[in-house]
Structures are given as C-alpha cells and as structure tokens.
Design a protein around this motif. Structure first.
Motif, short mmCIF file in Angstrom:
data_model
loop_
_atom_site.label_atom_id
_atom_site.label_comp_id
_atom_site.label_asym_id
_atom_site.label_seq_id
_atom_site.Cartn_x
_atom_site.Cartn_y
_atom_site.Cartn_z
N VAL A 67 0.46 -1.08 -0.17
CA VAL A 67 -0.33 0.36 0.25
C VAL A 67 1.26 0.94 -0.12
O VAL A 67 0.09 2.58 -0.26
CB VAL A 67 -0.89 0.33 1.37
N MET A 68 2.03 1.64 0.80
CA MET A 68 2.86 2.31 1.09
C MET A 68 3.89 2.17 -0.23
O MET A 68 3.82 3.33 -1.08
CB MET A 68 3.97 2.64 2.20
N VAL A 69 4.43 1.49 -1.50
CA VAL A 69 4.89 1.66 -2.15
C VAL A 69 3.97 1.87 -3.70
O VAL A 69 4.15 3.30 -3.71
CB VAL A 69 5.77 0.12 -3.06
N PHE A 74 -19.93 -10.11 8.82
CA PHE A 74 -20.20 -8.98 8.31
C PHE A 74 -20.18 -9.45 6.73
O PHE A 74 -20.09 -10.99 6.46
CB PHE A 74 -19.79 -7.68 9.13
N PHE A 75 -20.65 -8.67 5.81
CA PHE A 75 -20.73 -9.14 4.67
C PHE A 75 -19.59 -9.29 3.63
O PHE A 75 -19.68 -10.87 3.07
CB PHE A 75 -21.55 -8.00 4.00
N GLY A 76 -18.31 -9.20 4.30
CA GLY A 76 -17.26 -10.14 4.49
C GLY A 76 -17.23 -10.70 4.68
O GLY A 76 -16.25 -12.10 3.59
N SER A 77 -17.14 -11.28 5.40
CA SER A 77 -17.17 -12.63 6.42
C SER A 77 -17.55 -14.05 6.38
O SER A 77 -17.56 -15.01 7.13
CB SER A 77 -16.26 -12.51 7.57
N ILE A 82 -7.98 3.35 -2.01
CA ILE A 82 -8.38 1.36 -2.40
C ILE A 82 -7.58 -0.10 -2.56
O ILE A 82 -8.48 -0.90 -2.36
CB ILE A 82 -8.84 2.21 -3.63
N LEU A 83 -6.37 0.78 -2.47
CA LEU A 83 -5.74 -0.59 -2.88
C LEU A 83 -5.95 -1.34 -0.84
O LEU A 83 -5.66 -2.46 -0.47
CB LEU A 83 -4.48 -0.88 -3.44
N ALA A 84 -5.79 -0.06 0.52
CA ALA A 84 -5.59 -1.09 1.55
C ALA A 84 -7.23 -1.19 1.59
O ALA A 84 -7.35 -1.98 2.55
CB ALA A 84 -5.85 0.36 2.91
N ILE A 85 -8.73 -0.92 1.22
CA ILE A 85 -9.64 -1.56 1.56
C ILE A 85 -10.18 -2.61 1.37
O ILE A 85 -9.93 -4.47 1.57
CB ILE A 85 -10.70 -0.11 0.53
N MET A 86 -9.24 -3.16 -0.89
CA MET A 86 -9.09 -4.35 -1.21
C MET A 86 -8.65 -5.19 0.10
O MET A 86 -8.54 -7.12 -0.22
CB MET A 86 -8.82 -4.51 -2.36
N LEU A 87 -7.13 -5.08 -0.25
CA LEU A 87 -6.28 -6.33 1.01
C LEU A 87 -7.07 -6.06 2.64
O LEU A 87 -7.03 -7.14 2.48
CB LEU A 87 -4.74 -5.93 0.93
N PHE A 88 -8.32 -4.96 2.94
CA PHE A 88 -8.60 -6.13 3.99
C PHE A 88 -9.55 -6.41 3.23
O PHE A 88 -9.99 -7.74 4.76
CB PHE A 88 -8.76 -4.36 5.00
N ALA A 89 -10.63 -6.39 2.81
CA ALA A 89 -12.04 -6.62 2.65
C ALA A 89 -10.97 -8.65 2.65
O ALA A 89 -11.80 -9.25 2.83
CB ALA A 89 -12.82 -6.62 1.49
#
Length: 487
Positions: free
Chosen positions: A357-359, A414-417, A380-387
């Motif tokens: 995410v930082m890179v 929740f919806f993701g898990s 957006i990338l952080a959200i995708m990796l978190f999901a």
C-alpha cells in the motif's frame, strides 16, 4: 497530546513571538516561487495567485482549525483548474471557486471531515514519502543548465541550513541562508537565476474580482465538475497536511473547523484575488519543522509579509537567487521522508500488504504528480487487501457430544466474512440437536442475519432442530429484528 502556546501566550513571550515571526518570514520566502510556478500551470497572472495566497494565509490564521499550517494557492488546485481556464477562460474561475468553497463549508459543517480517520497509516506514510520526493524533484531543474556560480551558492546554502542550528537556534537557519546568499549575489552582481525570472510579481493590489459570466444553468454545467474537484482535492490535501502537523507537533487539530474555514477562505480568495488554494505541505513543513512555529502568528506573518513583498518590496524579492530557495526546499524534502519506514529492518517486520500500500501510494503520486490521486489509489488498495483478509477471519469449529452437535463460530460477522458461513455446516451428517455457539462472534449487518436464516432453513429441510446461542445483547436485538424478513 501536548499543548502548544496560544496566540495570546506567544504575544506575551518575546522569545516565542520572535520565533513565530521569523518562521513566518522564512515560510513566505519558500512560498513565493511555488505560488508563481503554480499560477503558470493554472494559466493565471502570478499576481493573482500571490494576492490570493495573502488572503488565504491571513484568513486561515483566524479561522482555521490547525495552527501553524500554511494555506495558499497550491499546485493541486492549479492542476485541477488549468483545463477549465484553457477551454473557457479565466472568467469562469470566480464562480468555480465560490461553488468549491460552498462545498467545503458543507463538508466541514456536516462532520464528514471525520472520515479522514479511516485513512490507513501505510497510506499516510506513502503520502509523506511521496511528498518528499515531489518537493526534491521540483527543485532539481533549478540546478540544471545554470551558470557554474549557482553551485557554490547551493553548497553555501546547504552548509548554513544544516550547520547553523548546531551553533544557535535563535534565528532560523533557512532565513540566514537566504539573506546571506541574496546579499552575496547582489553585491557581487552574480548572473544567477532569481525569483524575478520566474514571473512578474510587482504591481498594485487588485480590487474585487468582477463576475464576467452569467449565473445560469449553462455556467453551472461548465463549472460544477471542476468545482467539485477543487473542493475535494483541496480538502484531502489540507486534512492530510493537518494530520501530518498533528504528528509533528504532538497536538490535536479540529478537522471540521479546518474544512469549513478553507471553504470560507477560498470564497474570500476568489472575490479578492481570483483563485482557490489549500494547505501547502512543503511550506508547512518549513514553518513547523525548520521555523519551529506553533501558533497562528506565524501564518499571519507569512500572509502579511507576502503582501508587503508584493506591494512594497517586490524589487528586493525579485533579486533572491532561486538556488537559495531550491536548496532550502531540498533539505525540507529529505527531512520530510520517513526514513525509518524504508529501512530493511522495518520492511522485514512490516506486513507485506501494508508495504505494498505504501509503495503504490508513492508510485501513483510520483507518476501523476498529484497527491490526491495517489492517496485515493492507496486507500482503495488498502480496502481491497483488508476485505481479502477479513473474509477469512471467521472460524467455525464442529464438536460432537452425546445428543447434540455444537458449532463454535469465532470472529466478526459481516458481509465480507459471513458470505461463505452457510458452507461451514454438515447438514446431511448432523442429526438430533444442533447448537450454533456465537459467544465469540458479533452480528454487524443484514448479510449475516440472512446467512444465519439460510443455515436454519437448510437444517429445517433435513428435519434437524438448530438453535443460535451466545449472542450479545446488541446482536440479539439486531438478529430478532431482521430474522425471517430477509427474502
């Protein structure tokens, strides 16, 4: 959080007041070349951006929620308004700025500024590191294809900026460096590039910006996309800079107040100047880190001194060698980068996802020269990796005892898990009584209730009795309210 001296306390303490005033002067000198450069990008007269910067700096000194943060006509806004100016002309800038200011006021008053807390640390570090790279890269052209005399002046500036603080911190080292190098260039009549070569900065004060376009639906259709971009790009850069200053000074700021104040300041700048702005990150670092400013006095002095330079001392300002300002900003750039975040020992311990995410944040910012786009990509990338991670945080363990079968569900639902929760049960093999133990789980949304209803329906099809136990009070109320109603 520690507390910084208030404006009244600083006014009563000569040493603190001197620090604030000198920091404001240094900040002004660092501000001028960038504001002029950004005015060229935006396609407006440099005097327009300089006067708008005066209005922004002074008004935010009184209204803003983050003390010592410098607001002026910034590059992010210049990039956004440039296409509008090219296609429709500068006359559309005033209604665009007014509309953008209105959006920022609504954003601040509605409390949406609190959304900034959801920006991950990895994105923030990427933002800071990319900022350092951009500031450094922007100064490099001032050292290329220039007379050889530029390089000794560059070395002298760096020597003073780095070495003087070891002897005394009474006067900001960048201010001493700029004054000394300017004096040498003027006395020796050195032919090196100066601020005056960047664009004309002298002239009288403008009046109220005239409205030259009709206020109708056609004008609104032209300006609203640019106005929204100005509003949100300005807000993002301002709030991220406020968070950065919070970290540097170990003090808290009021993000909501900063948001609506920026809207008011932009409206004022549009009416008396003609262009919008936002927080100037590099100059803020100069003010807070190099100048050690902590109060509103420094930013007020920066605006007032800029006004003095434009109206009275423009001749002196035009003689400042660009190399002196470039050298100061390069030191700022290096000090801005979070070196700890890129050390091999740190990268080895850091989760790979956060490093990515930082890179990505750094790469997108550097590629586009737009901090807002880079931060957006990082989020957006952080959200995708978190999901992706949370989709696997829930575990289901099956235990068979005499007369019953227990499934222990662990983790937030929740919806993701919970989407694959239905697949975790052995419907055909289970018989008797089935207990789904949710003591170590919580229900957060309707998707989870629907999943539990599906589990119950499948057991009903097999003639097996199932019960859900262990839910906390909130989850129980939520489940009872929605269970059986989601089809």
């Amino acid at each position: 959080m520690t507390s910084s001296p208030s404006t009244l306390q600083a006014l009563r303490r000569p040493r603190v007041l001197t620090t604030e005033v000198l920091a404001g002067i240094v900040t002004t000198l660092a501000l001028i070349p960038e504001v002029i450069s950004f005015s060229i990008i935006a396609g407006v007269d440099p005097k327009v951006s300089l006067i708008a910067s005066v209005v922004l700096a002074v008004s935010m000194s009184f209204l803003g929620g983050r003390t010592a943060m410098v607001t002026a006509a910034a590059g992010a806004v210049a990039l956004v308004v440039a296409p509008l100016v090219r296609e429709h002309g500068t006359e559309y800038l005033l209604p665009t700025v007014i509309l953008a200011g209105f959006v920022q006021i609504v954003f601040g008053l509605s409390g949406l500024a609190r959304l900034m807390r959801f920006i991950p640390r990895s994105v923030m570090i990427g933002f800071v590191n990319a900022l350092g790279i951009l500031i450094f890269a922007a100064q490099v052209p001032h050292l290329l294809h220039v007379p050889w005399l530029v390089y000794p002046l560059f070395a002298l500036t760096i020597l003073i900026v780095i070495g003087l603080p070891r002897l005394t911190k009474v006067v900001p080292a960048p201010l001493v460096a700029i004054v000394v190098v300017t004096a040498i260039a003027m006395i020796a009549n050195l032919g090196v590039p100066t601020v005056g070569d960047q664009g004309e900065v002298s002239g009288g004060l403008p009046g109220i910006t005239p409205l030259l376009v009709p206020l109708n639906l056609e004008t609104l259709q032209i300006i609203w996309p640019t106005a929204l971009s100005v509003a949100f790009v300005g807000l993002m850069e301002t709030l991220l800079t406020a968070k950065l200053v919070d970290d540097i000074t170990d003090t808290a700021s009021h993000k909501g107040r900063e948001s609506w104040a920026l809207g008011v300041a932009n409206m004022l700048a549009g009416l008396w100047g003609g262009i919008a702005g936002c927080a100037m990150i590099g100059q803020t670092v100069v003010n807070v880190k190099l100048g050690r400013a902590r109060t509103r006095i420094s930013t007020f002095v920066a605006g007032a001194f800029l006004l003095l330079l434009v109206t009275v001392l423009s001749g002196v300002m035009e003689q400042i060698p660009m190399v002196a300002l470039a050298a100061v900003m390069m030191v700022v750039a290096v000090s801005t980068v979070n070196l700890h975040s890129i050390r091999p020992s740190t990268l080895k311990r850091m989760p790979l996802s956060e490093t990515c995410v930082m890179v990505v944040t750094v790469a997108v910012v550097v590629a586009t020269s737009n901090l807002a786009i880079g931060v957006g990509a990082g989020v957006i990338l952080a959200i995708m990796l978190f999901a992706r991670r949370v989709a696997h945080v829930v575990s289901v363990t099956r235990t068979v005892t005499s007369g019953s079968i227990t499934y222990a569900v662990v983790g937030p639902l929740f919806f993701g898990s919970s989407n694959d929760l239905v697949e975790q049960f052995s419907y055909a093999e289970d018989s008797g009584t089935v207990i789904v133990d949710l003591t170590a789980a919580q229900i957060w949304d309707a998707s989870t209730v629907s999943a539990l209803d599906s589990v119950q329906a499948k057991y009903d099809e097999h003639g097996v009795e199932v019960s859900f136990t262990g839910l906390d009070e909130r989850s129980t109320r939520f489940h009872n309210r929605l269970s059986g109603t989601l089809k």
